[in-house]
Design an enzyme around this catalytic site. Structure first.
Site, short mmCIF file in Angstrom:
data_model
loop_
_atom_site.label_atom_id
_atom_site.label_comp_id
_atom_site.label_asym_id
_atom_site.label_seq_id
_atom_site.Cartn_x
_atom_site.Cartn_y
_atom_site.Cartn_z
N GLN A 1 -4.68 -5.40 7.40
CA GLN A 1 -5.39 -5.70 6.58
C GLN A 1 -5.26 -7.42 7.49
O GLN A 1 -5.99 -7.54 7.54
CB GLN A 1 -4.78 -6.37 5.14
N HIS A 17 0.41 -1.36 -0.11
CA HIS A 17 0.30 -0.19 0.25
C HIS A 17 0.71 1.57 0.09
O HIS A 17 2.04 1.56 0.57
CB HIS A 17 -0.40 -0.18 0.88
N LYS A 31 -9.99 -0.56 10.23
CA LYS A 31 -10.75 -1.48 9.36
C LYS A 31 -10.65 -2.57 10.36
O LYS A 31 -11.24 -3.53 10.69
CB LYS A 31 -9.35 -1.95 8.96
N ASP A 81 3.63 -4.02 7.74
CA ASP A 81 2.43 -3.36 7.94
C ASP A 81 0.95 -4.44 8.33
O ASP A 81 0.61 -4.92 7.72
CB ASP A 81 2.08 -2.71 6.17
N CYS A 109 -5.09 2.77 -3.73
CA CYS A 109 -3.47 2.72 -3.16
C CYS A 109 -2.44 2.12 -3.15
O CYS A 109 -0.82 1.62 -2.19
CB CYS A 109 -3.56 3.30 -1.46
C1 PLP Z 1 -2.20 -2.96 3.93
C2 PLP Z 1 -2.79 -1.08 4.28
N1 PLP Z 1 -1.82 -0.73 4.73
C3 PLP Z 1 -2.09 0.91 5.00
C4 PLP Z 1 -3.25 1.53 5.25
C5 PLP Z 1 -3.44 2.51 5.55
O1 PLP Z 1 -4.58 2.93 6.72
P1 PLP Z 1 -4.66 4.14 7.03
O2 PLP Z 1 -4.90 4.84 5.90
O3 PLP Z 1 -5.37 3.97 7.74
O4 PLP Z 1 -3.45 4.65 7.37
C6 PLP Z 1 -4.15 0.27 4.35
C7 PLP Z 1 -5.67 0.81 4.00
O5 PLP Z 1 -6.18 1.19 3.33
C8 PLP Z 1 -3.62 -0.41 4.03
O6 PLP Z 1 -4.78 -1.71 3.26
#
Ligand code: PLP
Length: 419
Positions: free
Chosen positions: A214, A132, A237, A211, A378
């Site tokens: 998910q 992401h 999430k 990260d 993203c």
């Molecule tokens: C794999 C992953 N990393 C990071 C993020 C970023 O999350 P946030 O926008 O809550 O910081 C997301 C959000 O879609 C994600 O799916």
């Protein structure tokens, strides 16, 4: 009924659906909402809404500073959530838990706070092709700021990580390796424990960031067992509110980091004459009034999912994924991306429909009451690798039912008729 991995019969109706009031919403003149965008942000159970409401209706105040009862009570409740989160991910102590506003801030904090102390020009940060933007852009910021190199481990055709190439990219210049637990686009579950072990074997000095945005949603996570230096996730999430995320860090890593932002609550002493001293982690990284009510909401969300059991939730999602995969494969003209091996995939499906742009698909599905996400999610580098500019993504939560998937398939049949 469907079978889960252990062979048990699992219902395709979520027993928890009624806990989520937003799912009663109707759209487009009375159509039932089939909400299939939980990977972007999940709906909230009543207990989370009520926990936040209760604080706001009585007992709200700023924390850590008031000597009066309601401030002390709320300070305690806030710190109790930190302890709860440590237990939830099996961290050694609540001191390993830094509250941030979301996963994005967690990664940026590591980049700016750990990276600025420990990295210099020519050092390498290794990421992977499935990340992401939240786990890409912070490293390129550091590349611009201090001249580090960002290396990217490639994927195989089915979207899984090329493990051999990953290993070959680790050398003595590798200072940090950062990868996702579960892909937000393809649902692929990375073999994170194996990846951590590989990095440790090839370069014991390199730090590792996972990260978990998910990953934390679809299975139970044990950071002591997985052994990364950092694990980040975002509350919204995980059925909690927006505005709150978590950075887990090993004690030695957090202690070696400079503050990220300066302000109130993160200092021991501020003097124009004697200088400034900072509090110990995690408080050193929490400048200013924190998201108090959101922390309480996240605590309620964790109580909720823990009360059910992450394994039970995962089994429901697995059964739904099995049903969805068969249903999607039964439709003409649907191109699914990434491996469909459900033993290494969470309930997230990305696809395109032959002859239709993903935005048109999403608009038609919306008219049918089906909420999906479309675009690059993203993850533009992954889109480049897949050779598309966008996909349609249907993602499940603990409240998803067979009916939602049936509504998706019926909507996709309409798309096929239209194009
Ligand atoms: C794999 C992953 N990393 C990071 C993020 C970023 O999350 P946030 O926008 O809550 O910081 C997301 C959000 O879609 C994600 O799916």
């Amino acid at each position: 009924m469907a079978e889960n991995t252990a062979g048990a019969k699992i219902k395709l109706e979520s027993p928890w659906r009624n806990d989520f009031p937003a799912l009663q919403t109707t759209v487009h003149g009375g159509k039932t909402l089939a909400f299939l965008d939980s990977a972007a942000s999940a709906q909230k159970p009543v207990c989370v809404i009520e926990a936040m409401d209760t604080v706001l209706r009585g007992g709200y105040s700023n924390i850590h500073r008031g000597l009066y009862e309601i401030s002390q009570n709320l300070s305690q409740a806030y710190e109790d959530v930190r302890k709860k989160i440590a237990g939830f991910i099996n961290a050694p102590s609540q001191k390993n838990i830094v509250f941030v506003s979301n996963a994005t801030e967690g990664v940026n904090l590591v980049g700016q706070s750990w990276g600025r102390v420990h990295l210099s020009s020519g050092d390498e940060v290794l990421i992977t092709g499935i990340e992401h933007h939240a786990n890409i852009v912070p490293w390129y910021l550091l590349a611009d700021q201090i001249g580090i190199k960002v290396k990217v481990a490639p994927l195989q055709e089915d979207g899984t990580l090329d493990l051999q190439a990953f290993e070959q990219l680790i050398n003595n210049k590798t200072k940090l390796v950062a990868f996702t637990h579960v892909s937000n686009v393809l649902g692929i579950i990375n073999p994170v424990k194996e990846l951590v072990a590989k990095v440790r074997a090839l370069n014991p000095e390199a730090k590792i960031l996972i990260d978990g945005s998910q990953g934390i949603v679809h299975q139970s996570v044990d950071v002591t067992d997985l052994d990364p230096d950092f694990y980040v996730f975002t509350g919204h999430k995980l059925y909690g509110p927006t505005g709150i995320g978590v950075l887990y860090g090993k004690a030695d890593a957090l202690e070696s980091m400079a503050p990220y932002q300066g302000g109130g609550d993160m200092v021991d002493l501020v003097s124009h004459i004697k200088g400034i001293t900072y509090r110990e982690p995690p408080y050193r990284f929490e400048a200013g009034t924190p998201p108090i009510v959101e922390v309480i909401g996240l605590g309620a969300a964790i109580d909720y999912v823990q009360g059910i059991g992450m394994g039970v939730i995962a089994a429901h999602e697995y059964a739904l994924s099995k049903y969805a995969l068969e249903a999607l494969r039964g439709l003409d003209g649907i191109h699914l991306y990434g491996t469909q091996d459900l033993s290494r995939k969470a309930g997230i499906f990305s696809f395109n429909v032959d002859g239709a742009h993903s935005s048109d698909v999403a608009v038609i599905l919306d008219q049918c009451g089906v909420a999906v996400r479309t675009g690059h999610h993203c993850a533009m580098p992954l889109m480049e690798m897949l050779g598309v500019d966008s996909t349609v993504r249907a993602s499940f939560g603990m409240y998803t039912n067979k009916d939602d998937i049936d509504a998706l398939c019926s909507g996709l049949r309409k798309v096929r008729e239209f194009f």
